[in-house]
Motif scaffolding. Structure first.
Motif, PDB file in Angstrom:
ATOM      1  N   LEU A  28     -58.842 -33.213  52.243  1.00 42.95           N
ATOM      2  CA  LEU A  28     -58.132 -31.920  52.347  1.00 42.95           C
ATOM      3  C   LEU A  28     -56.956 -32.029  53.309  1.00 42.95           C
ATOM      4  CD1 LEU A  28     -60.712 -28.988  52.608  1.00 42.95           C
ATOM      5  CD2 LEU A  28     -58.732 -29.147  51.119  1.00 42.95           C
ATOM      6  N   LEU A  29     -57.220 -32.645  54.453  1.00 46.25           N
ATOM      7  CA  LEU A  29     -56.178 -32.804  55.470  1.00 46.25           C
ATOM      8  C   LEU A  29     -55.053 -33.706  54.952  1.00 46.25           C
ATOM      9  CD1 LEU A  29     -57.093 -33.146  59.188  1.00 46.25           C
ATOM     10  CD2 LEU A  29     -55.049 -34.172  58.324  1.00 46.25           C
ATOM     11  N   ARG A  31     -54.213 -34.039  51.830  1.00 46.63           N
ATOM     12  CA  ARG A  31     -53.460 -33.237  50.859  1.00 46.63           C
ATOM     13  C   ARG A  31     -52.428 -32.365  51.573  1.00 46.63           C
ATOM     14  NH1 ARG A  31     -57.959 -30.482  47.295  1.00 46.63           N
ATOM     15  NH2 ARG A  31     -58.855 -32.452  46.661  1.00 46.63           N
ATOM     16  N   ASP A  32     -52.862 -31.764  52.699  1.00 47.83           N
ATOM     17  CA  ASP A  32     -51.937 -30.941  53.494  1.00 47.83           C
ATOM     18  C   ASP A  32     -50.762 -31.780  53.985  1.00 47.83           C
ATOM     19  OD1 ASP A  32     -53.446 -28.616  53.269  1.00 47.83           O
ATOM     20  OD2 ASP A  32     -54.694 -29.136  54.982  1.00 47.83           O
ATOM     21  N   GLN A  33     -51.082 -33.007  54.433  1.00 51.86           N
ATOM     22  CA  GLN A  33     -50.026 -33.899  54.923  1.00 51.86           C
ATOM     23  C   GLN A  33     -49.044 -34.238  53.792  1.00 51.86           C
ATOM     24  OE1 GLN A  33     -52.407 -37.151  56.630  1.00 51.86           O
ATOM     25  NE2 GLN A  33     -51.335 -36.794  58.547  1.00 51.86           N
ATOM     26  N   GLN A  35     -48.292 -32.456  51.257  1.00 49.06           N
ATOM     27  CA  GLN A  35     -47.434 -31.311  50.917  1.00 49.06           C
ATOM     28  C   GLN A  35     -46.243 -31.211  51.856  1.00 49.06           C
ATOM     29  OE1 GLN A  35     -49.992 -27.873  50.858  1.00 49.06           O
ATOM     30  NE2 GLN A  35     -51.015 -28.525  48.983  1.00 49.06           N
ATOM     31  N   GLU A  36     -46.429 -31.677  53.093  1.00 47.44           N
ATOM     32  CA  GLU A  36     -45.365 -31.500  54.083  1.00 47.44           C
ATOM     33  C   GLU A  36     -44.586 -32.781  54.357  1.00 47.44           C
ATOM     34  OE1 GLU A  36     -46.790 -29.448  57.502  1.00 47.44           O
ATOM     35  OE2 GLU A  36     -47.439 -27.730  56.315  1.00 47.44           O
TER      36      GLU A  36
END
Lengths: 197, 124
Positions: A28-29, A31-33, A35-36
């Motif tokens: 999850l983390l 995936r967040d990375q 995206q940014e």
């Protein structure tokens, strides 16, 4: 192959227990990375690989230390049981030698036989003492047990040389038990301290 | 068992803290956070000089949970980051005492360096 699939492959570097607990959160983390950040850059993947290379070995080492502590605990239990059996065998050896000695008093026995019996009693008493010493979980207790076992082994070998008709059972117990316990006492029984948080 | 024994120890026995651990505890001093929020908080507070990857972050969190400095406070979705449920973490009372003790220790070191004029003066 997607960035997430590559990351899931990299996660195999972590211990299975850790993956079971945190894999979902880590993905999850990640995936967040993704995206940014630009996942096509070398810098992004260098940081990801650097993170895995830095954290996975430490977690693997911690998992091995935990496993080592569990093995040590099992060995402690086995050693306690072995010590109790040794105490019983020591008592049995003393009783056996005394009974044999009393029986020998009725017949004609030579000096070497009597000496072998006395040596047998001494070896059994040392075996008993070693068992008691192993039950005390201290460094001094283990040291005393080693000395008692070594002395018992030497005495039983001397008794065997004096009295070649010694029973196979007595030889097995008299020599096998001290040798086995001496080897077992060399196993590291103190676990390494916890890693710092 | 380990958790209980460690929790009984004074906060000073946990010092010094590794930099990543200190940053995580400082981030959690604001309140409960999920992994990504901790990571962003650490990066923002350190002006991007400390960047925690997922492995370093969750490895540290695992140790902090085991030592009783941090606890899980539930699992729920973050409305700003989609529907996926995320695990939230918060400081325990011991964790708060430890991070305070570490901050005091670092503060004393900085004051000593300042007295020696190693910082706070323009280099010649």
């Amino acid at each position: 192959m997607s960035a997430e699939a590559i990351y899931r492959l990299l996660l195999r570097a972590y211990p299975p227990d850790f993956r079971a607990e945190y894999e979902r959160e880590m993905v999850l983390l990640f995936r967040d990375q993704c995206q940014e950040s630009d996942v096509r850059t070398l810098g992004f993947w260098a940081a990801v690989i650097c993170d895995v290379a830095r954290s996975a070995p430490a977690l693997r080492a911690a998992a091995w230390r935990t496993r080592g502590r569990e093995i040590t605990r099992t060995i402690e239990v086995i050693m306690k049981l072995a010590a109790m059996v040794t105490v019983l065998l020591g008592l049995f050896g003393i009783l056996n030698a005394v009974i044999e000695g009393l029986a020998g008093l009725k017949g004609t026995t030579d000096g070497t036989y009597k000496l072998a019996l006395v040596l047998g009693v001494c070896a059994s008493a040392l075996l008993l003492a070693a068992g008691v010493a192993i039950l005390r979980p201290t460094q001094r207790g283990r040291q005393a047990a080693r000395l008692a076992l070594l002395a018992s082994l030497m005495i039983i070998v001397a008794a065997r040389l004096l009295h070649p008709w010694m029973s196979v059972f007595s030889q097995l117990v008299g020599m096998g038990v001290p040798v086995t316990l001496l080897i077992a006492l060399h196993w590291p029984r103190r676990a390494s301290p916890l890693g710092a948080a | 068992m380990v958790k209980k024994r460690r929790a009984d120890q004074p906060p000073e026995s946990h010092l010094p803290l590794p930099p990543a651990t200190f940053h995580i505890l400082v981030a959690l001093a604001d309140g409960e956070l999920h992994g990504y929020a901790i990571m962003k908080g650490v990066a923002a507070r350190s002006e991007d000089t400390v960047r925690l990857g997922p492995g370093t972050l969750y490895g540290s969190l695992k140790r902090l949970l085991a030592t009783g400095l941090v606890e899980e406070s539930g699992e729920r979705a973050d409305p700003e980051r989609g529907d996926e449920r995320r695990r939230y973490y918060r400081l325990t009372q011991l964790g708060l005492s430890v991070v305070r003790a570490e901050a005091r220790r670092l503060d004393a070191m900085v004051r000593a360096a300042r007295r020696k004029q190693l910082i706070g003066v323009r280099p010649t």
